[in-house]
Write a protein that holds these residues in place. Structure first.
Motif, PDB file in Angstrom:
ATOM      1  N   TRP A 134       0.852  -1.276   0.123  1.00 15.78           N
ATOM      2  CA  TRP A 134       0.063   0.131   0.038  1.00 15.78           C
ATOM      3  C   TRP A 134       0.761   1.286  -0.073  1.00 15.78           C
ATOM      4  O   TRP A 134       0.572   2.298  -0.301  1.00 15.78           O
ATOM      5  N   GLU A 161      -5.264  -4.133  -0.211  1.00 10.44           N
ATOM      6  CA  GLU A 161      -6.393  -3.574   0.477  1.00 10.44           C
ATOM      7  C   GLU A 161      -6.267  -2.387   1.391  1.00 10.44           C
ATOM      8  O   GLU A 161      -7.451  -1.767   2.010  1.00 10.44           O
ATOM      9  N   THR A 193      -6.729 -12.998   0.350  1.00 12.11           N
ATOM     10  CA  THR A 193      -5.497 -13.223  -0.364  1.00 12.11           C
ATOM     11  C   THR A 193      -5.080 -14.791   0.167  1.00 12.11           C
ATOM     12  O   THR A 193      -4.310 -15.475  -0.697  1.00 12.11           O
ATOM     13  N   GLY A 208       5.818  -7.140   0.818  1.00 10.10           N
ATOM     14  CA  GLY A 208       5.299  -7.123   2.271  1.00 10.10           C
ATOM     15  C   GLY A 208       6.158  -6.942   3.461  1.00 10.10           C
ATOM     16  O   GLY A 208       7.359  -7.131   2.957  1.00 10.10           O
ATOM     17  N   SER A 209       5.636  -7.585   4.483  1.00  6.47           N
ATOM     18  CA  SER A 209       6.394  -7.785   5.516  1.00  6.47           C
ATOM     19  C   SER A 209       6.821  -9.180   5.579  1.00  6.47           C
ATOM     20  O   SER A 209       6.535 -10.001   5.042  1.00  6.47           O
ATOM     21  N   ILE A 212       4.331 -11.790   6.910  1.00  5.33           N
ATOM     22  CA  ILE A 212       3.368 -12.273   6.032  1.00  5.33           C
ATOM     23  C   ILE A 212       4.367 -13.141   4.726  1.00  5.33           C
ATOM     24  O   ILE A 212       3.836 -14.086   4.191  1.00  5.33           O
ATOM     25  N   GLU A 230       9.521  -9.510  -1.816  1.00 11.87           N
ATOM     26  CA  GLU A 230      10.155  -8.185  -1.480  1.00 11.87           C
ATOM     27  C   GLU A 230       9.798  -7.768  -0.098  1.00 11.87           C
ATOM     28  O   GLU A 230       8.678  -7.297  -0.037  1.00 11.87           O
ATOM     29  N   LEU A 231      10.685  -7.861   0.982  1.00  7.98           N
ATOM     30  CA  LEU A 231      10.229  -7.676   2.228  1.00  7.98           C
ATOM     31  C   LEU A 231      10.825  -6.240   2.930  1.00  7.98           C
ATOM     32  O   LEU A 231      11.333  -5.624   2.014  1.00  7.98           O
ATOM     33  N   GLY A 232      10.776  -6.387   4.189  1.00  3.46           N
ATOM     34  CA  GLY A 232      11.397  -5.022   4.708  1.00  3.46           C
ATOM     35  C   GLY A 232      11.981  -5.251   5.557  1.00  3.46           C
ATOM     36  O   GLY A 232      13.041  -6.186   5.826  1.00  3.46           O
ATOM     37  N   CYS A 264       9.794   1.133   2.281  1.00  3.16           N
ATOM     38  CA  CYS A 264      10.739  -0.111   2.785  1.00  3.16           C
ATOM     39  C   CYS A 264      12.138   0.189   3.132  1.00  3.16           C
ATOM     40  O   CYS A 264      13.095  -0.678   3.986  1.00  3.16           O
ATOM     41  N   GLU A 354      10.307  -2.754  12.417  1.00  2.00           N
ATOM     42  CA  GLU A 354      10.612  -1.937  11.313  1.00  2.00           C
ATOM     43  C   GLU A 354       9.737  -0.889  11.885  1.00  2.00           C
ATOM     44  O   GLU A 354       8.629  -1.085  12.162  1.00  2.00           O
TER      45      GLU A 354
HETATM   46  P1  NAD Z   1       1.957  -7.123   5.028  1.00  2.00           P
HETATM   47  O1  NAD Z   1       2.868  -8.162   4.982  1.00  2.00           O
HETATM   48  O2  NAD Z   1       1.086  -6.897   6.455  1.00  2.00           O
HETATM   49  O3  NAD Z   1       0.563  -7.467   3.955  1.00  2.00           O
HETATM   50  C1  NAD Z   1       0.903  -7.478   2.599  1.00  2.00           C
HETATM   51  C2  NAD Z   1      -0.363  -8.044   1.946  1.00  2.00           C
HETATM   52  O4  NAD Z   1      -0.416  -9.424   2.409  1.00  2.00           O
HETATM   53  C3  NAD Z   1      -1.688  -7.550   2.551  1.00  2.00           C
HETATM   54  O5  NAD Z   1      -2.206  -6.582   1.893  1.00  2.00           O
HETATM   55  C4  NAD Z   1      -2.626  -8.697   2.658  1.00  2.00           C
HETATM   56  O6  NAD Z   1      -3.384  -8.911   1.373  1.00  2.00           O
HETATM   57  C5  NAD Z   1      -1.579 -10.012   2.674  1.00  2.00           C
HETATM   58  N1  NAD Z   1      -1.792 -10.467   4.072  1.00  2.00           N
HETATM   59  C6  NAD Z   1      -1.685 -10.049   5.343  1.00  2.00           C
HETATM   60  N2  NAD Z   1      -2.052 -11.061   6.276  1.00  2.00           N
HETATM   61  C7  NAD Z   1      -2.047 -12.139   5.532  1.00  2.00           C
HETATM   62  C8  NAD Z   1      -2.356 -13.430   5.832  1.00  2.00           C
HETATM   63  N3  NAD Z   1      -2.424 -13.973   7.183  1.00  2.00           N
HETATM   64  N4  NAD Z   1      -2.587 -14.395   4.996  1.00  2.00           N
HETATM   65  C9  NAD Z   1      -2.453 -13.993   3.599  1.00  2.00           C
HETATM   66  N5  NAD Z   1      -2.259 -12.959   3.208  1.00  2.00           N
HETATM   67  C10 NAD Z   1      -2.159 -11.866   3.974  1.00  2.00           C
HETATM   68  O7  NAD Z   1       2.663  -5.504   4.597  1.00  2.00           O
HETATM   69  P2  NAD Z   1       2.167  -4.426   4.479  1.00  2.00           P
HETATM   70  O8  NAD Z   1       1.563  -3.500   5.683  1.00  2.00           O
HETATM   71  O9  NAD Z   1       0.997  -4.155   3.220  1.00  2.00           O
HETATM   72  O10 NAD Z   1       3.451  -3.692   4.009  1.00  2.00           O
HETATM   73  C11 NAD Z   1       4.414  -3.040   4.897  1.00  2.00           C
HETATM   74  C12 NAD Z   1       5.779  -3.854   4.818  1.00  2.00           C
HETATM   75  O11 NAD Z   1       5.947  -3.952   3.440  1.00  2.00           O
HETATM   76  C13 NAD Z   1       6.806  -3.529   5.298  1.00  2.00           C
HETATM   77  O12 NAD Z   1       7.438  -4.537   6.014  1.00  2.00           O
HETATM   78  C14 NAD Z   1       7.631  -2.933   4.158  1.00  2.00           C
HETATM   79  O13 NAD Z   1       8.930  -2.753   4.524  1.00  2.00           O
HETATM   80  C15 NAD Z   1       7.291  -3.793   3.352  1.00  2.00           C
HETATM   81  N6  NAD Z   1       7.641  -3.455   1.842  1.00  2.00           N
HETATM   82  C16 NAD Z   1       8.688  -3.884   1.207  1.00  2.00           C
HETATM   83  C17 NAD Z   1       8.894  -3.438   0.023  1.00  2.00           C
HETATM   84  C18 NAD Z   1       9.989  -3.926  -0.990  1.00  2.00           C
HETATM   85  O14 NAD Z   1       9.980  -3.617  -2.183  1.00  2.00           O
HETATM   86  N7  NAD Z   1      10.772  -4.773  -0.527  1.00  2.00           N
HETATM   87  C19 NAD Z   1       8.181  -2.259  -0.548  1.00  2.00           C
HETATM   88  C20 NAD Z   1       6.943  -1.745   0.281  1.00  2.00           C
HETATM   89  C21 NAD Z   1       6.720  -2.375   1.512  1.00  2.00           C
END
Ligand code: NAD
Length: 519
Positions: A134, A161, A193, A208-209, A212, A230-232, A264, A354
């Motif tokens: 997001w 979302e 998801t 994402g994180s 997840i 691609e995590l953080g 990130c 983070e």
């Molecule tokens: P998140 O991991 O909380 O969620 C990502 C997506 O995963 C959500 O949109 C959801 O649809 C899905 N999800 C969440 N819980 C789930 C579950 N239990 N089962 C299945 N799917 C599930 O991450 P976020 O809050 O959207 O983003 C923030 C994180 O993303 C930070 O850690 C940040 O560093 C990282 N990030 C990394 C990059 C990169 O390019 N490396 C870029 C942006 C963000």
């Protein structure tokens, strides 16, 4: 989008219609049929789709800027730069380079395969899944999609979302431009998801994180589906007293306040000596004033925290901390003032997760060796920033630490450098993308060999067939010992020589045969 209301069971907390398991299955099956039709194998089709993606970004710029503003209060200038122009640039690069990217890579001949054709073909995986994040809701959703399309895959696109306005804009507008069977958009939260991840994909690209990311990895492993994660995590900054501190403070505070720190690769915390800290604080204050004037809150160039959950998480991290700069916050509009905290202890809550917001803790260290040790005792970061003028220090950080990237004397800028892969290592991710790297990520590197069937080749090959004997083994040993790349210019000579030998032998035996007949 066609069928946006199909299989709706009930509304969810993000205001999306709920996508059921049936919806996920239908979408994947339809994408699989589209892939099987072979239309995405045509480079002409891929280029047309990428050009349409550019058209979508250009024509729908206003709608996308409004949606991103609704989600993040992101300044329009930042949206245009990060969400529109950057994505257009990557799509155009893919269109212009596709013909050269899809060319098979010829493998250099060695003595063993000098008479064979040996090459690597880039093959699309099939039906892939891209789960976006997001914080850059257009960029982080569509940048991987560009590489997936360029490589000839079908893609199920899942925007975050947590940026619902942007997710809806993508779902309703994108199918007007690109093929919605090959590239459907799937909306939903955690539950949806999870349903999607139960489907079999041929590649999964998740942003994402780390927590997840592990769940996605687990789900993918059920079908041995390859992934990019691609995590953080916490990206540290080290500053020493040889650095240009005024410039360092300006660049770090810029990186910490862009998108309200929700990046990130945002600088997460600073390691420096007490002496450097005191000077850094003075310059950081001046930089903030230069960016946002007397009233950060009223300044339209500073964004907001995405939602209540993250607002409370961030303000919670400030509890019991010594605030050196900033501090104010307001739950009404998720405003968190750019804030620097000092005298931070490594065990404090703010150092355990983070931050993902405009808060910068400073932990004091006595030396660069102590800083390296501090970093190496923690998870491998996505980015590591070193501000120094000392060659020895630069070299030590490059050699003795591991991270997705190292940037010396700036922050964030490596992520927009042409040609550099973007990705993490260990806890910060698996795989990388951007530019040609995205195309490679979404391509299976298929090994292809074509062997000749002539008598000459069969003769040379005879050493591999039983019955074995010492002569064959000795010959094999020699071939393996001298097996190295054969300079291409010698290959025709070798072939001519072999032909010469063959013709001479042929003439000899023919002559002998005629002699026998005459006798
Ligand atoms: P998140 O991991 O909380 O969620 C990502 C997506 O995963 C959500 O949109 C959801 O649809 C899905 N999800 C969440 N819980 C789930 C579950 N239990 N089962 C299945 N799917 C599930 O991450 P976020 O809050 O959207 O983003 C923030 C994180 O993303 C930070 O850690 C940040 O560093 C990282 N990030 C990394 C990059 C990169 O390019 N490396 C870029 C942006 C963000």
């Amino acid at each position: 989008m066609d069928g946006l209301n199909l299989d709706v069971t009930q509304g969810d907390s993000f205001g999306f219609e709920k996508y059921s398991m049936c919806k996920a299955l239908n979408m994947v099956q339809s994408a699989r049929r589209a892939f099987a039709s072979n239309k995405t194998r045509s480079t002409k089709f891929r280029k047309t789709q990428l050009k349409e993606l550019v058209k979508f970004l250009e024509k729908e710029e206003k709608a996308l800027c409004t949606a991103v503003y609704d989600d993040l209060k992101k300044p329009k200038a930042e949206t245009i730069l990060h969400e529109i122009l950057t994505v257009i640039k990557e799509a155009r690069e893919a269109v212009n380079s596709l013909q050269s990217w899809v060319k098979p890579t010829t493998v250099k001949s060695t003595i063993v395969n000098s008479l064979d054709t040996v090459k690597i073909l880039d093959e699309p995986y099939g039906v892939t899944l891209v789960i976006g994040a997001w914080n850059f809701p257009v960029h982080l959703t569509l940048l991987p999609v560009i590489g997936a399309i360029a490589a000839g895959n079908c893609v199920v696109i899942k925007p975050s979302e947590h940026a619902p306005a942007t997710a809806r804009a993508i779902a309703s507008l994108l199918p007007k431009y690109i093929d919605s069977e090959c590239y459907p958009v799937y909306l939903g939260g955690v539950e949806e998801t999870s349903e999607l991840l139960k489907q079999k994909f041929d590649y999964i690209f998740f942003t994402g994180s780390p927590s997840i990311g592990k769940l996605v990895h687990q789900a993918a492993s059920q079908n041995l589906t390859p992934v990019t994660l691609e995590l953080g995590g916490k990206s540290p900054v080290y500053i020493d007293n040889t650095a240009n501190l005024k410039l360092a403070a300006k660049r770090i505070m810029w990186g910490k306040t862009q998108n309200c720190g929700q990046i990130c690769v945002a600088p997460d915390y600073v390691l420096c000596s007490k002496e450097v800290q005191d000077k850094f604080l003075k310059y950081a204050q001046a930089a903030l004033h230069q960016f946002y004037g007397d009233n950060v809150r009223e300044n339209g160039d500073f964004g907001r925290i995405i939602n209540q959950h993250h607002f409370h998480r961030l303000t919670g991290l400030l509890r019991d901390q010594k605030v050196a700069i900033g501090g104010p916050s307001d739950p009404k509009d998720h405003f968190v003032h750019p804030t620097i905290v000092t005298d931070v202890h490594p065990d404090d809550a703010i150092m355990q997760e983070e931050i993902f917001g405009p808060i910068l803790p400073i932990v004091t260290v006595e030396s660069y060796e102590e800083a390296i040790n501090f970093i190496n005792q923690r998870e491998k970061p996505l980015a590591l920033y070193v501000f120094t003028g000392c060659k020895k220090v630069k070299k030590a950080f490059l050699r003795e630490t591991s991270s997705g990237a190292v940037l010396i004397n700036d922050v964030l800028m490596h992520s927009v450098a042409d040609g550099l892969p973007f990705g993490g290592v260990g806890n910060s991710g698996i795989g990388a993308y951007h530019g040609k790297h995205t195309f490679d990520t979404f391509s299976h590197k298929k090994a292809v060999m074509e062997r000749g069937t002539s008598m000459l080749i069969d003769k040379i090959d005879s050493i591999r067939y039983p019955p074995y004997n010492n002569t064959k083994t000795k010959l094999l040993k020699t071939v393996f010992r001298i097996n190295r790349t054969l300079p291409v210019k010698y290959v025709p000579h070798l072939i001519m020589f072999s032909l010469g030998v063959a013709v001479t032998c042929g003439a000899y035996y023919l002559n002998k045969y005629i002699q026998n007949e005459v006798d």
